[in-house]
Write a protein that holds these residues in place. Structure first.
Motif: not given
Length: 249
Positions: A52-71, A75-83
């Motif tokens: 709603h600030a008019g930045l859809t591409e940045l919004a997708a990054a915001a969803v991902l960054m919020s997940a990293v900050l909130l968790t 889980h990303a660490d687990g993915l890297a270790d598993l690979a």
């Protein structure tokens, strides 16, 4: 019983939660879908605000960054270790040893980059279509996948580990409750529309089953890294299903 909710939120998020932890860590598994609902709503709100600030591409990054900050990227660490472990070790012992190593190798870096890039790409059409329900649903089912793996598979490390308390105390009841609760939450989110609920659940179950088979083949069970990796991949798969659903309807 509510102590399990406290433990689930403390395990899956960085949010400050008052109260006492559950006596048995496995009791927190009942609440994993609800913790996923909270995380998903917070991520969706972040995306909505930036869209709603008019930045859809940045919004997708915001969803991902919020997940990293909130968790704290657990889980990303687990993915890297598993690979690193699954594709860098020649036998079970070597794979488990590599997965326990805190350093990240080439396979881990590639897995993180590819999954995050794919998530960003699929979030764009979801955000453009205002498909916030699919974003939240992916996060819910990602946590439900952890419960299914923890409940139905043996723990791979004989000496114990970070997730051993969750896995060794879990059973079929945890899996059933998780499936029911996640289904109820999705049914509410999708306003009683059964088709997207069934599609999202089917995709999540397929990915979780594939992860279970791969994990049994590679290390004869699950670890915390497997649970985290399954969460990441399931989330991506459900979001992809949501993006395709909007193309078809």
């Amino acid at each position: 019983m509510f102590n399990g909710l406290v433990t689930s939120l403390r395990t899956l998020t960085v949010l400050p939660v008052p109260g006492r932890d559950a006596h048995d860590f496995s009791d927190s598994l009942y609440w994993f879908p609800l913790a996923g609902l909270l995380l998903g709503l917070l991520q969706a709100v972040c995306g909505w605000a930036v869209v709603h600030a008019g930045l859809t591409e940045l919004a997708a990054a915001a969803v991902l960054m919020s997940a990293v900050l909130l968790t704290r990227a657990i889980h990303a660490d687990g993915l890297a270790d598993l690979a690193d472990g699954f594709f860098g070790g020649r036998d079970v012992d070597a794979r488990l040893r590599i997965m326990k190593d805190s350093s990240v190798g080439a396979f881990g870096v590639l897995a993180l980059v590819l999954v995050l890039l794919a998530k960003w790409a699929v979030l764009l059409p979801l955000l453009e279509s205002s498909a916030y329900t699919w974003i939240v649903s992916g996060v819910i089912l990602a946590r439900s996948s952890q419960v299914l793996l923890a409940s139905l598979m043996p723990y791979a490390r004989s000496g114990g580990g970070t997730a051993s308390g969750f896995v060794r105390g879990a059973g079929g009841v945890h899996a059933i409750v998780s499936l029911l609760l996640s289904s109820i939450l999705l049914f509410i989110l999708f306003s009683s529309s059964i088709v997207p609920v069934l599609l999202a659940q089917a995709v999540a179950l397929a990915v979780t089953s594939a992860m279970a088979l791969l994990s049994m083949k590679k290390i004869n069970g699950v670890t915390g890294d497997v649970l985290g990796a399954s969460s990441e991949v399931t989330e991506l798969a459900v979001w992809c299903a949501g993006a395709m659903f909007f193309q078809l309807v």
